[in-house]
Enzyme design. Structure first.
Site, PDB file in Angstrom:
ATOM      1  N   LYS A  48       0.832  -1.206   0.000  1.00 54.25           N
ATOM      2  CA  LYS A  48       0.000   0.000   0.000  1.00 54.25           C
ATOM      3  C   LYS A  48       0.865   1.254   0.000  1.00 54.25           C
ATOM      4  O   LYS A  48       0.511   2.265  -0.596  1.00 54.25           O
ATOM      5  CB  LYS A  48      -0.945   0.008   1.206  1.00 54.25           C
ATOM      6  CG  LYS A  48      -2.027  -1.040   1.088  1.00 54.25           C
ATOM      7  CD  LYS A  48      -3.025  -0.963   2.214  1.00 54.25           C
ATOM      8  CE  LYS A  48      -4.079  -2.031   2.088  1.00 54.25           C
ATOM      9  NZ  LYS A  48      -4.842  -2.223   3.322  1.00 54.25           N
TER      10      LYS A  48
ATOM     11  N   LYS B 102      -5.501 -11.197  -4.339  1.00 55.57           N
ATOM     12  CA  LYS B 102      -6.740 -11.274  -3.539  1.00 55.57           C
ATOM     13  C   LYS B 102      -7.748 -10.194  -3.962  1.00 55.57           C
ATOM     14  O   LYS B 102      -7.359  -9.120  -4.439  1.00 55.57           O
ATOM     15  CB  LYS B 102      -6.422 -11.169  -2.045  1.00 55.57           C
ATOM     16  CG  LYS B 102      -5.959  -9.798  -1.649  1.00 55.57           C
ATOM     17  CD  LYS B 102      -5.968  -9.588  -0.135  1.00 55.57           C
ATOM     18  CE  LYS B 102      -5.583  -8.146   0.128  1.00 55.57           C
ATOM     19  NZ  LYS B 102      -5.672  -7.637   1.422  1.00 55.57           N
TER      20      LYS B 102
ATOM     21  N   LYS C 277     -10.732  -4.110  -1.781  1.00 55.12           N
ATOM     22  CA  LYS C 277     -11.547  -2.897  -1.948  1.00 55.12           C
ATOM     23  C   LYS C 277     -10.794  -1.873  -2.772  1.00 55.12           C
ATOM     24  O   LYS C 277     -11.359  -1.218  -3.628  1.00 55.12           O
ATOM     25  CB  LYS C 277     -11.854  -2.283  -0.579  1.00 55.12           C
ATOM     26  CG  LYS C 277     -12.922  -2.996   0.196  1.00 55.12           C
ATOM     27  CD  LYS C 277     -13.325  -2.151   1.414  1.00 55.12           C
ATOM     28  CE  LYS C 277     -13.769  -3.039   2.555  1.00 55.12           C
ATOM     29  NZ  LYS C 277     -13.006  -2.902   3.788  1.00 55.12           N
TER      30      LYS C 277
HETATM   31  P1  TYM Z   1     -10.104  -5.156   5.911  1.00 56.03           P
HETATM   32  O1  TYM Z   1     -11.040  -4.038   6.156  1.00 56.03           O
HETATM   33  O2  TYM Z   1      -9.150  -5.053   4.766  1.00 56.03           O
HETATM   34  O3  TYM Z   1     -10.895  -6.503   5.722  1.00 56.03           O
HETATM   35  C1  TYM Z   1     -11.867  -6.931   6.686  1.00 56.03           C
HETATM   36  C2  TYM Z   1     -11.802  -8.445   6.797  1.00 56.03           C
HETATM   37  O4  TYM Z   1     -11.998  -9.046   5.509  1.00 56.03           O
HETATM   38  C3  TYM Z   1     -10.963  -9.980   5.251  1.00 56.03           C
HETATM   39  N1  TYM Z   1     -10.655  -9.987   3.820  1.00 56.03           N
HETATM   40  C4  TYM Z   1     -10.653 -11.081   3.049  1.00 56.03           C
HETATM   41  N2  TYM Z   1     -10.906 -12.367   3.330  1.00 56.03           N
HETATM   42  C5  TYM Z   1     -10.853 -13.244   2.301  1.00 56.03           C
HETATM   43  N3  TYM Z   1     -10.545 -12.904   1.024  1.00 56.03           N
HETATM   44  C6  TYM Z   1     -10.274 -11.617   0.700  1.00 56.03           C
HETATM   45  N4  TYM Z   1     -10.005 -11.280  -0.549  1.00 56.03           N
HETATM   46  C7  TYM Z   1     -10.324 -10.640   1.740  1.00 56.03           C
HETATM   47  N5  TYM Z   1     -10.132  -9.291   1.765  1.00 56.03           N
HETATM   48  C8  TYM Z   1     -10.332  -8.917   3.056  1.00 56.03           C
HETATM   49  C9  TYM Z   1      -9.766  -9.485   6.070  1.00 56.03           C
HETATM   50  O5  TYM Z   1      -8.879 -10.539   6.336  1.00 56.03           O
HETATM   51  C10 TYM Z   1     -10.434  -8.948   7.301  1.00 56.03           C
HETATM   52  O6  TYM Z   1     -10.638  -9.991   8.240  1.00 56.03           O
HETATM   53  N6  TYM Z   1      -6.460  -4.601   9.305  1.00 56.03           N
HETATM   54  C11 TYM Z   1      -7.801  -5.100   9.098  1.00 56.03           C
HETATM   55  C12 TYM Z   1      -8.845  -4.472  10.007  1.00 56.03           C
HETATM   56  C13 TYM Z   1      -8.560  -4.525  11.462  1.00 56.03           C
HETATM   57  C14 TYM Z   1      -8.677  -5.660  12.310  1.00 56.03           C
HETATM   58  C15 TYM Z   1      -8.392  -5.197  13.609  1.00 56.03           C
HETATM   59  C16 TYM Z   1      -8.991  -7.009  12.066  1.00 56.03           C
HETATM   60  C17 TYM Z   1      -8.223  -3.461  12.254  1.00 56.03           C
HETATM   61  N7  TYM Z   1      -8.131  -3.886  13.543  1.00 56.03           N
HETATM   62  C18 TYM Z   1      -8.407  -6.063  14.707  1.00 56.03           C
HETATM   63  C19 TYM Z   1      -8.997  -7.864  13.164  1.00 56.03           C
HETATM   64  C20 TYM Z   1      -8.708  -7.406  14.458  1.00 56.03           C
HETATM   65  C21 TYM Z   1      -8.223  -4.782   7.675  1.00 56.03           C
HETATM   66  O7  TYM Z   1      -7.720  -3.896   7.049  1.00 56.03           O
HETATM   67  O8  TYM Z   1      -9.286  -5.503   7.240  1.00 56.03           O
END
Ligand code: TYM
Length: 324
Positions: A109, A190, A193
């Site tokens: 990123k 993957k 968004k």
């Molecule tokens: P984020 O917002 O990118 O994604 C939210 C959740 O969706 C899952 N995910 C996926 N799973 C399968 N295939 C994909 N292509 C895919 N894209 C996204 C992510 O693994 C995530 O579980 N850093 C985290 C947010 C966060 C968080 C936390 C998560 C902040 N604090 C504490 C757990 C615990 C994030 O950017 O997720």
């Protein structure tokens, strides 16, 4: 078992978010399950203030539409609980620059940003704070969060060894199918968004026509053999995973039922549309009343704040900061 997980309000959740994370969240709902819309993480990228406000409400509404409810678990907005950034600072004084530099999400990123934000660099420490604040034992996430979870465990262990037992060391939970949903146009990357093209990702609010069109155009190979083989056939395996997740079956078994890619695509589209329809219907009702969503979120923050406050106090006192 204390569960915590989060999602960034940086757009409508897509199938990866749903199958990798949110579906598990719904499944694991108990009074000890906490979920948060991580708006402080979303501002590590450029996002217009109006969009962030709107998307935070839309993201929460879509999570309720997916099946979360404040009676069974708790949903809140990260920035409403001030102990997240406060604990993050303490943990920044425990984490090392070297381990943050190794984070692949930062590398990927960061390259795209014109302005190299410090917040993007320290992002995984804030995520560790989110998790450690609540004595979390389990974190349901998709596979892309693996490295961040390992870092959170490492920070917790280091803190405990240095300052005495303070944090629970959390375990990740990954779904058996859908932990890594791939981009429909580039099945070796993957679904994301920010990076995926509109044709590469299915958002949970896409119309049935859009979903069918995207799945029909999904990139596969040309040899017309239906096999569940991620190495040789990532595009096809991705579709089999989607169909499996939407129908609660196993991708290997499903592969045996098909000889033609067209049939697999048609069935996958139908199953995904059917899976998302009730979510879309609920969303349409919920988003009509944004003030109700906001009041549910406020209630969520009030519920979790005392837990966060107590953990923060323990951690800061363990480090030698004077208690008030
Ligand atoms: P984020 O917002 O990118 O994604 C939210 C959740 O969706 C899952 N995910 C996926 N799973 C399968 N295939 C994909 N292509 C895919 N894209 C996204 C992510 O693994 C995530 O579980 N850093 C985290 C947010 C966060 C968080 C936390 C998560 C902040 N604090 C504490 C757990 C615990 C994030 O950017 O997720």
């Amino acid at each position: 078992m204390r569960i915590l997980s989060g999602i960034q309000p940086s757009g409508v959740p897509h199938l990866g978010n749903y199958l990798g994370a949110v579906q598990q969240w719904v499944h694991h709902q108990t009074p000890d399950s906490l979920y948060c819309v991580v708006d402080l993480h979303a501002i590590t990228k450029e996002i217009a203030p109006d969009s962030l406000r709107r998307q935070t409400i839309e993201c929460a509404a879509s999570l309720f539409a997916c099946g979360l409810d404040q009676e069974s678990s708790t949903l809140f907005v990260q920035s409403h609980v001030e102990f997240h950034p406060r604990l993050s600072w303490l943990l920044e004084c425990v984490a090392s620059v070297g381990e943050l530099r190794r984070m692949t999400q930062f590398k990927e990123k960061g390259e795209k940003q014109e302005l190299h934000r410090v917040g993007l660099f320290t992002y995984p420490v804030l995520m560790a704070a989110d998790i450690l604040l609540y004595g979390t034992t389990h974190v349901p996430v998709g596979d892309d969060q693996r490295q961040h979870l390992e870092l959170a465990r490492e920070i917790a262990n280091r803190f405990n060894n240095t300052y005495g037992q303070t944090f629970v060391v959390p375990e990740p939970i990954y779904p058996s199918v859908g932990a890594r949903v791939m981009d429909l146009q580039e099945p070796t990357r993957k679904m994301s968004k920010s990076v995926s093209s509109p044709l590469g990702k299915i958002e949970i609010l896409d119309s049935p026509e859009e979903i069918s069109r995207k799945i029909k155009k999904a990139v596969t190979d040309t040899d017309s053999v239906v096999d569940y083989d991620w190495e040789k056939k990532p595009g096809l395996s991705n579709l089999l995973d989607l169909l499996a997740a939407a129908t609660g079956t196993e991708p290997q078994k499903l592969a045996e039922n098909y000889t033609r890619y067209g049939d697999l695509k048609a069935d996958t589209a139908e199953a995904v549309v059917a899976m998302l329809r009730p979510i879309q219907d609920r969303y349409a009702v919920l988003i009509d009343d944004p003030s109700q969503i906001l009041s549910l979120l406020n209630e969520g923050a009030q519920r979790v704040r005392p837990v966060a406050q107590a953990t923060y106090a323990r951690a800061s006192e363990a480090m030698g900061l004077l208690a008030q």
